[in-house]
Design an enzyme around this catalytic site. Structure first.
Site, mmCIF file in Angstrom:
data_model
loop_
_atom_site.group_PDB
_atom_site.id
_atom_site.type_symbol
_atom_site.label_atom_id
_atom_site.label_comp_id
_atom_site.label_asym_id
_atom_site.label_seq_id
_atom_site.Cartn_x
_atom_site.Cartn_y
_atom_site.Cartn_z
ATOM 1 N N SER A 142 -8.964 50.085 -51.352
ATOM 2 C CA SER A 142 -10.000 50.788 -52.116
ATOM 3 C C SER A 142 -9.696 50.717 -53.598
ATOM 4 C CB SER A 142 -9.994 52.247 -51.663
ATOM 5 O OG SER A 142 -10.686 53.042 -52.590
ATOM 6 N N TYR A 166 -4.957 60.670 -49.821
ATOM 7 C CA TYR A 166 -5.761 59.567 -49.281
ATOM 8 C C TYR A 166 -5.463 58.273 -50.054
ATOM 9 C CZ TYR A 166 -9.705 56.387 -49.567
ATOM 10 O OH TYR A 166 -10.458 55.249 -49.638
ATOM 11 N N LYS A 170 -3.594 54.395 -49.036
ATOM 12 C CA LYS A 170 -4.081 53.034 -49.316
ATOM 13 C C LYS A 170 -3.017 52.247 -50.087
ATOM 14 C CE LYS A 170 -8.181 53.230 -47.448
ATOM 15 N NZ LYS A 170 -8.404 52.536 -46.181
HETATM 16 C C1 UD1 Z 1 -14.926 58.379 -54.019
HETATM 17 C C2 UD1 Z 1 -13.511 58.799 -53.671
HETATM 18 C C3 UD1 Z 1 -12.612 57.589 -53.798
HETATM 19 C C4 UD1 Z 1 -13.123 56.447 -52.931
HETATM 20 C C5 UD1 Z 1 -14.545 56.118 -53.378
HETATM 21 C C6 UD1 Z 1 -15.170 54.964 -52.634
HETATM 22 C C7 UD1 Z 1 -13.436 61.149 -54.312
HETATM 23 C C8 UD1 Z 1 -12.868 62.153 -55.286
HETATM 24 N N1 UD1 Z 1 -13.111 59.881 -54.565
HETATM 25 O O1 UD1 Z 1 -14.922 58.050 -55.351
HETATM 26 O O2 UD1 Z 1 -11.302 57.941 -53.429
HETATM 27 O O3 UD1 Z 1 -12.289 55.352 -53.058
HETATM 28 O O4 UD1 Z 1 -15.348 57.272 -53.229
HETATM 29 O O5 UD1 Z 1 -15.751 55.339 -51.443
HETATM 30 O O6 UD1 Z 1 -14.078 61.494 -53.317
HETATM 31 N N2 UD1 Z 1 -21.102 62.725 -57.553
HETATM 32 C C9 UD1 Z 1 -21.920 63.770 -57.895
HETATM 33 N N3 UD1 Z 1 -22.307 64.634 -56.905
HETATM 34 C C10 UD1 Z 1 -21.926 64.489 -55.595
HETATM 35 C C11 UD1 Z 1 -21.081 63.399 -55.260
HETATM 36 C C12 UD1 Z 1 -20.691 62.557 -56.269
HETATM 37 O O7 UD1 Z 1 -22.290 63.937 -59.066
HETATM 38 O O8 UD1 Z 1 -22.314 65.314 -54.750
HETATM 39 C C13 UD1 Z 1 -20.705 61.767 -58.621
HETATM 40 C C14 UD1 Z 1 -19.205 61.647 -58.835
HETATM 41 O O9 UD1 Z 1 -18.760 62.565 -59.774
HETATM 42 C C15 UD1 Z 1 -19.087 60.191 -59.306
HETATM 43 C C16 UD1 Z 1 -20.222 59.479 -58.577
HETATM 44 O O10 UD1 Z 1 -21.135 60.483 -58.193
HETATM 45 O O11 UD1 Z 1 -19.335 60.087 -60.689
HETATM 46 C C17 UD1 Z 1 -19.750 58.759 -57.319
HETATM 47 O O12 UD1 Z 1 -19.037 59.664 -56.501
HETATM 48 P P1 UD1 Z 1 -18.499 59.269 -55.050
HETATM 49 O O13 UD1 Z 1 -19.602 58.687 -54.270
HETATM 50 O O14 UD1 Z 1 -17.790 60.462 -54.500
HETATM 51 O O15 UD1 Z 1 -17.498 58.077 -55.347
HETATM 52 P P2 UD1 Z 1 -16.163 58.029 -56.261
HETATM 53 O O16 UD1 Z 1 -16.070 59.209 -57.150
HETATM 54 O O17 UD1 Z 1 -16.156 56.709 -56.941
#
Ligand code: UD1
Length: 364
Positions: A142, A166, A170
Site C-alpha cells: 500500500s 496496519y 505492510k
Molecule cells: C486510507 C488509509 C490508508 C490506506 C488507504 C488506501 C486511513 C487513515 N488511511 O488512506 O492506510 O492505505 O486508505 O486504501 O484510513 N475523507 C473524508 N471523509 C471520510 C473519509 C475520508 O473527508 O469520511 C478524506 C480523507 O481525509 C482523505 C480522503 O478523503 O483526504 C481519502 O481518504 P481515505 O479514503 O480514507 O483514504 P486515505 O486517507 O488515502
C-alpha cells in the site's frame, strides 16, 4: 483468451494454477475474475472475516464458462496445517496475496489482532510456499508505506515509514519478502503499492462492501448517496491544496486488477528478484472534486459537513507511475468519471452490498 498462447514458451497447465489469498475481498475478487478471463485456474482462499462468499459467486457468474476453473476454500492463513493440506493437493505456480486486515483505526485499537493476522498469516504462507517449492509471489502492499511523503509524486525509492500498526504490517511484510528473496534467489516477488482503489466492475455485480461504518471516502460517499447515511464528514478543509481538502490518487479497481495480471506476466517471463511497483494513476484529486464527480455520476446531492482533520492524514499523496508503465507495460485507463459511474452502478444495483439489510451488522 490466454496470456500464453499455444506454441509459445509460456506456461504449462501446471503453471496456470494461481492461489489468490483474500480473493473474496474487494480487490481480490476483481482480480480473480480477470485471472479467469486470462485463462488461469484460480484457487481462492479467504476466511470471510471481512468478506462474503457471495462475492465469489459473482465472480463465477461473470466468468461464464471459465467458472469451471474457479475453486474456493474457506481458510484462515493462521491455520498452517490446513494451508499445507491445500499445497499438498494442488501444485501452484504462483500466489497473489491479498488476505489481510486493513482498517487503520481498528489496527491502533487492536495491534495484536493486526500483527497476528497479517504477519503470522504471511509468515505461514511463505513457509508453506517454501516447503512446496512455490516461490513466486505478488503481494498487496500500500501507499501507506510512504508515511507522510516529503513531496509528490511518490516514487518507489522514497523512504518508507509507518504511522499505525496496519501500515507497519505492510512495511514489515515488504521487508520480510526482501529478506526471503535475498536469502534464496529462486524466489520472485512483486510488491504492488496500491494508492486509493475505488469503483466497481462495470456490470455492477461486484464492488466494495465494507462491514460496519466505512473508513474510506468513496464507500462512505456511496452510502450517503443511497440514503444509508445522512452526510459526509469532510476531514479538514485547511490543507495546503487547491480547495483545502486532502488530495489522493484514486484508481479504478479494474485498472488495479489488471496491474496484477501484468505483474504475474512479469513473474512468468523475467527474473524480477524482489521488485516493487506503484499502482496509481499519477493524478491527484481532492475530496471536494471527488464528491462533485460522484454527484455528477449519480445525480444525487451529497450533503457534507467540514470537520477537523483526521489524525495521521496527509495533505497530498499521488503516485509516480513511470516504473509500472516502463517495466510492467501497465497504465491506468480510467479517470474519476468512470470510477464514479461504476461505483454508482454497483450502489444502485446493490444498495446494501452483497447481502440484504437483515444480514447486515448492527452498526449500519
Ligand atoms: C486510507 C488509509 C490508508 C490506506 C488507504 C488506501 C486511513 C487513515 N488511511 O488512506 O492506510 O492505505 O486508505 O486504501 O484510513 N475523507 C473524508 N471523509 C471520510 C473519509 C475520508 O473527508 O469520511 C478524506 C480523507 O481525509 C482523505 C480522503 O478523503 O483526504 C481519502 O481518504 P481515505 O479514503 O480514507 O483514504 P486515505 O486517507 O488515502
Amino acid at each position: 483468451m490466454s496470456l500464453f498462447p499455444q506454441g509459445s514458451n509460456g506456461a504449462s497447465e501446471d503453471e496456470k494454477r494461481i492461489l489468490v489469498t483474500g480473493g473474496a475481498g474487494y480487490i481480490g475478487s476483481h482480480t480473480a475474475l480477470l485471472l479467469l478471463q486470462a485463462g488461469f485456474k484460480v484457487y481462492i482462499i479467504d476466511n470471510l472475516d471481512n468478506s462474503v462468499e457471495d462475492a465469489v459467486q459473482r465472480v463465477a457468474e461473470l466468468a461464464g464458462k471459465s467458472q469451471e476453473n474457479l475453486f474456493f476454500y474457506k481458510m484462515d492463513l493462521r491455520n498452517k496445517d490446513k494451508l499445507k493440506r491445500l499445497f499438498s493437493i494442488v501444485k501452484f505456480y504462483a500466489v497473489i496475496h491479498f488476505a489481510g486486515l486493513k482498517a487503520v483505526g481498528e489496527s491502533v485499537a487492536k495491534p495484536l489482532l493486526y500483527h497476528g493476522n497479517n504477519l503470522i498469516g504471511t509468515l505461514n504462507l511463505f513457509d508453506v510456499m517454501n516447503e512446496y517449492g512455490c516461490k513466486k509471489l505478488v503481494f498487496s502492499s500500500s501507499a501507506t508505506v510512504y508515511g507522510q511523503p516529503a513531496y509528490v509524486p511518490c516514487t518507489e525509492e522514497f523512504p518508507l515509514s509507518a504511522a499505525n500498526p496496519y501500515g507497519r504490517t505492510k512495511l514489515f511484510i515488504e521487508e520480510i519478502a526482501r529478506d526471503v528473496q535475498q536469502a534464496d534467489p529462486e524466489w520472485s516477488v512483486i510488491l504492488l503499492r496500491y494508492f486509493n482503489p475505488v469503483g466497481a466492475h462495470p456490470s455492477g455485480l461486484m464492488g466494495e462492501d465494507p462491514k460496519g461504518i466505512p473508513n474510506n471516502l468513496m464507500p462512505y460517499v456511496q452510502q450517503v448517496a443511497v440514503g444509508r447515511r445522512d452526510e459526509l464528514y469532510v476531514f479538514g478543509n485547511d490543507y495546503p491544496t487547491r480547495d483545502g481538502t486532502g488530495v489522493r490518487d484514486y484508481i479504478h479497481v479494474m485498472d488495479l486488477a489488471d496491474g496484477h495480471i501484468k505483474a504475474l506476466k512479469k513473474l512468468f517471463t523475467d527474473d524480477v528478484g524482489c521488485s516493487v511497483y506503484n499502482l496509481g494513476t499519477g493524478r491527484g484529486t481532492s475530496v471536494l472534486e471527488m464528491v462533485e464527480a460522484f454527484e455528477k455520476a449519480s445525480g444525487k446531492k451529497i450533503p457534507l459537513k467540514f470537520v477537523g482533520r483526521r489524525p495521521g492524514d496527509c495533505s497530498e499523496v499521488y503516485a509516480s507511475t513511470e516504473k509500472a508503465e516502463r517495466e510492467l507495460d501497465w497504465r491506468a485507463k480510467h479517470g474519476i468519471d468512470d470510477m464514479c459511474r461504476d461505483q454508482w452502478n454497483w450502489a444502485v444495483k446493490n444498495p446494501w452490498g452483497y447481502r440484504a439489510p437483515e444480514f447486515k451488522d448492527q452498526d449500519q
